[in-house]
Write an enzyme that holds these catalytic residues in place. Sequence first.
Site, PDB file in Angstrom:
ATOM      1  N   GLU A  54       0.811  -1.216   0.000  1.00  0.00           N
ATOM      2  CA  GLU A  54       0.000   0.000   0.000  1.00  0.00           C
ATOM      3  C   GLU A  54       0.849   1.274   0.000  1.00  0.00           C
ATOM      4  OE1 GLU A  54      -4.141  -0.116   1.370  1.00  0.00           O
ATOM      5  OE2 GLU A  54      -3.258   0.697   3.197  1.00  0.00           O
ATOM      6  N   LYS A  56       0.295   4.803   1.576  1.00  0.00           N
ATOM      7  CA  LYS A  56      -0.597   5.455   2.535  1.00  0.00           C
ATOM      8  C   LYS A  56       0.210   6.450   3.363  1.00  0.00           C
ATOM      9  CE  LYS A  56      -2.353   2.730   5.745  1.00  0.00           C
ATOM     10  NZ  LYS A  56      -3.306   1.797   6.408  1.00  0.00           N
ATOM     11  N   LYS A 116      -8.086   2.268  -3.349  1.00  0.00           N
ATOM     12  CA  LYS A 116      -8.637   2.053  -2.013  1.00  0.00           C
ATOM     13  C   LYS A 116      -9.368   3.334  -1.608  1.00  0.00           C
ATOM     14  CE  LYS A 116      -7.546  -0.246   2.291  1.00  0.00           C
ATOM     15  NZ  LYS A 116      -6.503  -0.540   3.294  1.00  0.00           N
ATOM     16  N   GLU A 165     -14.596  -5.965   1.004  1.00  0.00           N
ATOM     17  CA  GLU A 165     -14.030  -6.071   2.353  1.00  0.00           C
ATOM     18  C   GLU A 165     -15.118  -6.294   3.391  1.00  0.00           C
ATOM     19  OE1 GLU A 165     -10.994  -3.145   3.723  1.00  0.00           O
ATOM     20  OE2 GLU A 165     -12.515  -2.627   5.222  1.00  0.00           O
ATOM     21  N   ASN A 186     -10.971  -7.808   6.882  1.00  0.00           N
ATOM     22  CA  ASN A 186     -10.226  -6.789   7.608  1.00  0.00           C
ATOM     23  C   ASN A 186     -10.101  -7.219   9.064  1.00  0.00           C
ATOM     24  OD1 ASN A 186      -9.280  -4.419   8.896  1.00  0.00           O
ATOM     25  ND2 ASN A 186     -10.141  -3.156   7.268  1.00  0.00           N
ATOM     26  N   GLU A 216      -6.486  -8.477   5.397  1.00  0.00           N
ATOM     27  CA  GLU A 216      -6.098  -7.066   5.464  1.00  0.00           C
ATOM     28  C   GLU A 216      -5.921  -6.619   6.909  1.00  0.00           C
ATOM     29  OE1 GLU A 216      -9.084  -4.725   3.471  1.00  0.00           O
ATOM     30  OE2 GLU A 216      -9.672  -6.406   2.240  1.00  0.00           O
ATOM     31  N   SER A 217      -4.980  -5.746   7.120  1.00  0.00           N
ATOM     32  CA  SER A 217      -4.703  -5.096   8.417  1.00  0.00           C
ATOM     33  C   SER A 217      -3.974  -6.032   9.385  1.00  0.00           C
ATOM     34  CB  SER A 217      -5.969  -4.581   9.096  1.00  0.00           C
ATOM     35  OG  SER A 217      -6.568  -3.559   8.353  1.00  0.00           O
TER      36      SER A 217
END
Length: 264
Positions: A54, A56, A116, A165, A186, A216-217
């Site tokens: 990513e 970010k 995203k 998601e 997530n 994710e995460s």
Amino acid sequence: MNILDKIVIDKRKEVNLKKELIPIKAYEQLPYFGMKTRSLSEELRASQTGIIAEFKRKSPSKSIINDTALVEDVAIGYENAGVCGMSILTDEIYFGGSMDDLMIARENCELPLLRKEFIIDEYQIIEAKAIGADAILLIAAILTKAEIKQFSELAKSLNLDVLLEVHNEDELHKSIMPSLDMLGVNNRNLKTFEVSLDISKQLSALIPNDFVKVSESGISSVDAIKELQPYDYKGFLIGENFMKTDNPGASANQFIKDLAGLNT
């Protein structure tokens, strides 16, 4: 009201203003709108590592992550590292991103690019195609089943891959439909911001194998990926782990080397 609710309120204002200023026809005339897309889901299916890296700058939970890295340098670095795709935050208020970030990345790499964004209107899907995205993110927590169907079918008509998601079982059950390519879990609790890989483990058995499973995460180590691979996850979206370093591309490169070494 959690942070997601606040983001959606601001996003509706932003999209409504944009719709007044820029008609859809203007986006449809941009060069990228007619270009062939690259499939993120196919890249993940064929990969042994499955890294989606990513770009970010900041987030509501961590504040500033990296406000000095140039998106073109990061895109080139990620591509050289061998990631499967690049996720780019285009929300400005909460994440410090922009559509320009995605367009600059598109100009500098051949990776599949995931926009995203907090998509609440078809307008944003047209935008995504026009700025060079190959895939979009839909968030089950902010959409009805009808909206997920409507938005994902529009995306597919534009040859965009769709990553949906979810955060829990209820969101997953309302979301499963053939117009999706990837189902992302997530691991972050939106109310507490706590992260647990157990969420991905618990939901994995409920996701049909027709879809590419993405976690994710909270994925900050090779060990976390090795922990999730037995649950049939093929994609791993890594948001802060690379961006919090001075050289995200080099960090991704070392991470993938370490992961590949464990896979051999």
